[in-house]
Design a protein around this motif. Structure first.
Motif, PDB file in Angstrom:
ATOM      1  N   GLY A 170      16.097  -6.637  -0.247  1.00 22.50           N
ATOM      2  CA  GLY A 170      14.744  -6.607  -0.781  1.00 22.50           C
ATOM      3  C   GLY A 170      13.864  -5.502  -0.220  1.00 22.50           C
ATOM      4  N   ASP A 171      14.483  -4.536   0.510  1.00 27.31           N
ATOM      5  CA  ASP A 171      13.696  -3.416   1.029  1.00 27.31           C
ATOM      6  C   ASP A 171      13.649  -2.331  -0.051  1.00 27.31           C
ATOM      7  N   TYR A 172      12.779  -2.555  -1.049  1.00 27.57           N
ATOM      8  CA  TYR A 172      12.793  -1.688  -2.224  1.00 27.57           C
ATOM      9  C   TYR A 172      12.374  -0.256  -1.911  1.00 27.57           C
ATOM     10  N   ALA A 173      11.404  -0.089  -1.018  1.00 26.60           N
ATOM     11  CA  ALA A 173      10.932   1.258  -0.714  1.00 26.60           C
ATOM     12  C   ALA A 173      12.046   2.090  -0.082  1.00 26.60           C
ATOM     13  N   LYS A 174      12.739   1.489   0.872  1.00 25.01           N
ATOM     14  CA  LYS A 174      13.779   2.240   1.572  1.00 25.01           C
ATOM     15  C   LYS A 174      14.935   2.577   0.636  1.00 25.01           C
ATOM     16  N   SER A 175      15.345   1.600  -0.203  1.00 23.87           N
ATOM     17  CA  SER A 175      16.462   1.896  -1.099  1.00 23.87           C
ATOM     18  C   SER A 175      16.049   2.940  -2.135  1.00 23.87           C
ATOM     19  N   ALA A 176      14.796   2.900  -2.575  1.00 21.29           N
ATOM     20  CA  ALA A 176      14.328   3.924  -3.525  1.00 21.29           C
ATOM     21  C   ALA A 176      14.331   5.296  -2.869  1.00 21.29           C
ATOM     22  N   ALA A 177      13.966   5.329  -1.576  1.00 20.15           N
ATOM     23  CA  ALA A 177      13.957   6.617  -0.866  1.00 20.15           C
ATOM     24  C   ALA A 177      15.374   7.173  -0.766  1.00 20.15           C
ATOM     25  N   ILE A 178      16.343   6.303  -0.449  1.00 23.95           N
ATOM     26  CA  ILE A 178      17.731   6.766  -0.372  1.00 23.95           C
ATOM     27  C   ILE A 178      18.172   7.266  -1.749  1.00 23.95           C
ATOM     28  N   GLY A 179      17.791   6.540  -2.810  1.00 32.74           N
ATOM     29  CA  GLY A 179      18.134   6.957  -4.158  1.00 32.74           C
ATOM     30  C   GLY A 179      17.577   8.325  -4.485  1.00 32.74           C
ATOM     31  N   GLY A 238       0.820  -1.205   0.000  1.00 31.74           N
ATOM     32  CA  GLY A 238       0.000   0.000   0.000  1.00 31.74           C
ATOM     33  C   GLY A 238       0.852   1.252   0.000  1.00 31.74           C
ATOM     34  N   PHE A 239       0.170   2.393   0.046  1.00 38.96           N
ATOM     35  CA  PHE A 239       0.833   3.681  -0.036  1.00 38.96           C
ATOM     36  C   PHE A 239       1.314   4.099   1.350  1.00 38.96           C
ATOM     37  N   ALA A 240       2.553   4.520   1.447  1.00 38.25           N
ATOM     38  CA  ALA A 240       3.091   4.871   2.760  1.00 38.25           C
ATOM     39  C   ALA A 240       3.360   6.362   2.903  1.00 38.25           C
ATOM     40  N   GLY A 241       3.188   7.109   1.818  1.00 36.59           N
ATOM     41  CA  GLY A 241       3.471   8.525   1.887  1.00 36.59           C
ATOM     42  C   GLY A 241       4.937   8.784   2.140  1.00 36.59           C
ATOM     43  N   LEU A 242       5.202   9.769   2.999  1.00 36.63           N
ATOM     44  CA  LEU A 242       6.594  10.152   3.231  1.00 36.63           C
ATOM     45  C   LEU A 242       7.230   9.374   4.374  1.00 36.63           C
ATOM     46  N   GLU A 243       6.555   8.306   4.807  1.00 37.57           N
ATOM     47  CA  GLU A 243       7.034   7.598   5.986  1.00 37.57           C
ATOM     48  C   GLU A 243       8.457   7.072   5.825  1.00 37.57           C
ATOM     49  N   ASN A 244       8.776   6.557   4.639  1.00 37.76           N
ATOM     50  CA  ASN A 244      10.125   6.028   4.432  1.00 37.76           C
ATOM     51  C   ASN A 244      11.178   7.115   4.622  1.00 37.76           C
ATOM     52  N   TYR A 245      10.850   8.324   4.151  1.00 34.98           N
ATOM     53  CA  TYR A 245      11.790   9.432   4.299  1.00 34.98           C
ATOM     54  C   TYR A 245      11.908   9.824   5.768  1.00 34.98           C
ATOM     55  N   ARG A 246      10.766   9.836   6.457  1.00 38.95           N
ATOM     56  CA  ARG A 246      10.782  10.182   7.874  1.00 38.95           C
ATOM     57  C   ARG A 246      11.644   9.175   8.642  1.00 38.95           C
ATOM     58  N   ASP A 247      11.457   7.883   8.312  1.00 38.96           N
ATOM     59  CA  ASP A 247      12.263   6.848   8.964  1.00 38.96           C
ATOM     60  C   ASP A 247      13.752   7.080   8.755  1.00 38.96           C
ATOM     61  N   LEU A 248      14.094   7.417   7.524  1.00 41.39           N
ATOM     62  CA  LEU A 248      15.511   7.598   7.209  1.00 41.39           C
ATOM     63  C   LEU A 248      16.111   8.740   8.012  1.00 41.39           C
TER      64      LEU A 248
END
Lengths: 312, 423
Positions: free
Chosen positions: A278-287, A65-75
């Motif tokens: 396999g953490d695609y969302a997090k690696s995409a956020a870092i990218g 599902g959609f997580a919004g900016l959560e991945n960025y906030r986590d980082l």
């Protein structure tokens, strides 16, 4: 690269006169493949990357599902990511200052008609021909952190020269380890910066110097008011080129320290670790964050050169 | 002149387009008699093992064609990335290599590999593999892979000549880590490296054996199913021991890989090394004799426990050639396959029916332990946890290697367990 943009814009206008009514067809057809390829493989993929970074997709399964900016906030609340950003900043600063100083110094020495100029030019420029991975393998050995009896590489050299106080743990130091990675990077690219500056020096007409000397300028004043201003576009290009290379540093660190080593962690290596697990969302956020950082450096430069070209 | 140049450019462009399209159509051409086996076994004893397997496979299946899909590099991480993109694009190989156990969790959850429970029933593999192993292979009530070999992780390698120099009996055994650490300190006092170690994953490997030694098999198993508290004082004591051990290792560990660390023991620069039994191949290659030039015993405090890991093969969902995959898995499980592969790779057969009479001296001891000892799953090699959990543990251990903060290490391990605990 930037200079091709305005000329591509100008060319169709000239072509129109020759071909007539449908003069835009041929040029458009000509650039269409490029536009499509860049559109899909550059901008399309950037879009897809940003899309992934906004998803709840932390394993090899499909998105949850959609997580919004959560991945960025986590980082940005993750100490390890902050540490790798700090590493990146330290590395970039050292790499930039190092290559600019050394490159300028060498160019200046050669400019003063040093004997054997072409030989030195080749020697200084040569490291650039080696890939980061290849030189990384050698520097991995040179920067070995064993001290005393088991020391090898530079530490061994310091030992034999009785300069034991210079022996240090290199890239395994938690606070300053990343600076050791900057050493091979500086070694590799100083020659390139030298070539840029040398071209800059050669581009300054002899008449300008003579005129300045006629006006009674001292050697320092000559540099301060005539040569340095002429070199500033070169310096800017060098900063942009070295700067964006530095922000994307990955291969050198992988070759010297390996991907999981903590002390040399930068966003690019973290992105690789996250991608591999396999953490695609997090690696995409870092990218995406890396892209933004590089854009902050590059975009103003592109805008300013574009404006300059238009003014001409 | 201009015209020829244009023609040349057009020709080049057409050629490059052709090349691109040729690459694209490559994968569709696989006919049904091809069996693509995807591994990261591209060199050394691993490659030798794969070659031996292929020989058996060709004999057993003359009408099938083996296709080597090995991807080298990155200790398997490159191969895993390639594999993942192929699985997600619906282009799986006929079968791929993966560590048996919890490492398969991600593939199972993503619905990428088949449940082989019925095949085990049908082929009689349930009788052939030991019960303890089958238990460890079972996930969500099913078995998803066929093991090709067994490695032991909790092995301590030593150089008797070095021990003698330090005034320590060559064949001395230790009941606990404490006794061992006391001797390691004596060795350090002589100016010899007591314990050699290499980069991050070998540190995770050492940590795993320390946890096993201090907690015992039962509590160690509890770490992975949630019955043992990562934040507890028992784990803390183990981490203190790990910290002490790490202080007795070579300082240039980050720059070395496991063969370099093992080499220190072979060359007599270090007394001990903790590594899985693939290190045996390194000793053998240099013509060393067990119990004269080197010794191999369980890590102190882990005697009677077999810390296992295994390579295994899977059946991807919607594979290109189900019959071929089955034939490959059958070769893996067959006694001929198990013997040929493990003799070449230096590990031991997972199957109890395989004839191991002419295996090497070390392998004989491992075979004996495998049938008698209590079996636990290795952390560092994908048997105990998912890839995610292991990655988090590795990050915490790598960080500890540079700041030596035990409290922070434990915090990191607790966090890793909380984030990845199986539901």
């Amino acid at each position: 690269m930037s200079s091709t943009v305005p000329s591509a814009v100008r060319r169709p206008r000239r072509a129109r006169g020759r071909i007539g009514g449908h003069g835009w067809v041929a040029p458009v057809l000509l650039i269409l493949p490029t536009v499509i390829v860049i559109g899909v493989f550059v901008y399309g993929l950037i879009g897809s990357n940003i899309h992934t970074s906004l998803q709840d997709r932390h394993n090899i399964g499909p998105s949850q599902g959609f997580a919004g900016l959560e991945n960025y906030r986590d980082l940005f609340t993750d100490d390890d990511f902050i540490y790798s950003l700090r590493n990146l900043l330290l590395y970039t600063a050292t790499f930039l200052v190092g290559t600019l100083c050394l490159g300028f110094l060498w160019a200046w020495l050669l400019e003063r008609k040093a004997r054997g100029e072409s030989l030195f030019r080749a020697i200084y420029l040569f490291p650039m021909a080696v890939s980061f991975v290849a030189s990384g393998v050698v520097w991995r050995w040179l920067l070995n952190n064993a001290e005393g009896d088991r020391a090898s590489g530079l530490n061994r050299l310091f030992g034999t020269l009785h300069l034991d106080f210079l022996q240090n743990p290199w890239w395994t130091n938690e606070r300053w380890g990343i600076l050791a990675i900057a050493v091979p990077a500086i070694w590799q690219l100083s020659g390139y910066v030298m070539a840029l500056f040398l071209a800059g020096f050669r581009g300054i007409p002899e008449e300008l110097r003579e005129a300045a000397r006629m006006d009674g300028a001292s050697e320092w004043q000559l540099y301060r008011h005539v040569i340095f201003p002429q070199l500033s576009p070169v310096a800017l290009s060098a900063i942009i080129i070295i700067g964006h290379m530095s922000l994307k540093v990955f291969d050198l660190i992988m070759a010297i320290a390996g991907q999981t080593n903590y002390t040399t962690q930068v966003p690019a290596t973290q992105m690789w670790i996250e991608f591999t697990r396999g953490d695609y969302a997090k690696s995409a956020a870092i990218g995406t964050i890396l892209l933004v950082i590089v854009a902050i450096l590059i975009v103003p430069y592109l805008v300013s050169t574009y404006r300059q070209e238009r003014r001409r | 002149m201009n015209a020829t140049r244009k023609a040349l450019a057009a020709g080049l462009a057409a050629l490059s387009l052709l090349a691109v399209s040729a690459c694209g159509s490559d994968s569709e051409s696989g006919s049904t008699d091809e069996v693509e086996v995807f591994t990261w076994w591209a060199e050394g004893s691993e490659k030798a093992g794969l070659d031996a397997l292929v020989k058996v496979f060709d004999e057993q299946n003359p009408d099938l064609k083996f296709v080597n899909g090995a991807v080298a590099g990155g200790a398997g991480s490159d191969a895993k990335n390639v594999l993942q993109s192929r699985l997600q694009n619906g282009e799986p190989p006929a079968t791929f290599q993966a560590h048996a156990g919890a490492e398969l969790t991600d593939y199972i959850n993503a619905g990428q590999i088949e449940d082989l429970t019925d095949l085990y029933e049908e082929k009689g593999w349930n009788e052939q593999f030991p019960e303890g192993l089958l238990e460890r292979l079972t996930q969500d009530g099913g078995i998803y892979s066929v093991p090709s070999n067994i490695h032991r992780a909790n092995v301590m390698w030593a150089n008797p000549a070095v021990l003698e120099k330090a005034g320590i009996e060559a064949n001395k055994t230790y009941d606990s880590l404490d006794a061992w650490i006391a001797d390691l300190k004596k060795i350090k006092a002589k100016g010899i490296i007591p314990l050699s170690i290499a980069t991050d994953w070998t540190q995770v490997h050492l940590l795993e054996t320390v946890l096993l030694a201090d907690l015992g098999a039962e509590a160690y198993n509890g770490l992975w199913d949630g019955t043992t508290d990562w934040g507890g004082s028992e784990v803390e004591a183990a981490l203190e021991d790990y910290s002490t051990l790490l202080s007795l290792t070579n300082t240039d560990r980050q720059g070395l890989d496991w063969p370099d660390a093992t080499q220190l023991v072979i060359d007599g620069q270090a007394a001990y090394n903790v590594m899985g039994d693939w290190a045996e191949a390194a000793f053998q290659e240099q013509k060393k004799t067990l119990n004269t030039d080197y010794t191999a015993v369980p890590v102190p405090g882990t005697d009677g426990v077999f810390d296992f890991l295994a390579d295994s093969f899977t059946m991807p969902v919607d594979g290109p050639n189900a019959a071929g995959t089955e034939a490959w898995l059958e070769t893996i499980a067959s006694d001929e396959g198990q013997v040929a592969f493990n003799k070449a790779k230096g590990s031991i057969p997972a199957s109890t029916t395989a004839d191991t009479a002419d295996f090497g001296e070390y392998q004989q001891t491992a075979i004996k332990s495998w049938s008698e000892d209590e079996i636990v799953s290795s952390l560092a090699h994908g048997a105990a946890t998912s890839v995610n959990w292991l990655t988090d543990v590795t990050a915490a251990v790598a960080k500890f290697g540079s700041n030596n903060d035990v409290a922070e290490l434990q915090e990191g391990l607790v966090e890793a367990a909380e984030d990845n605990k199986p539901e």
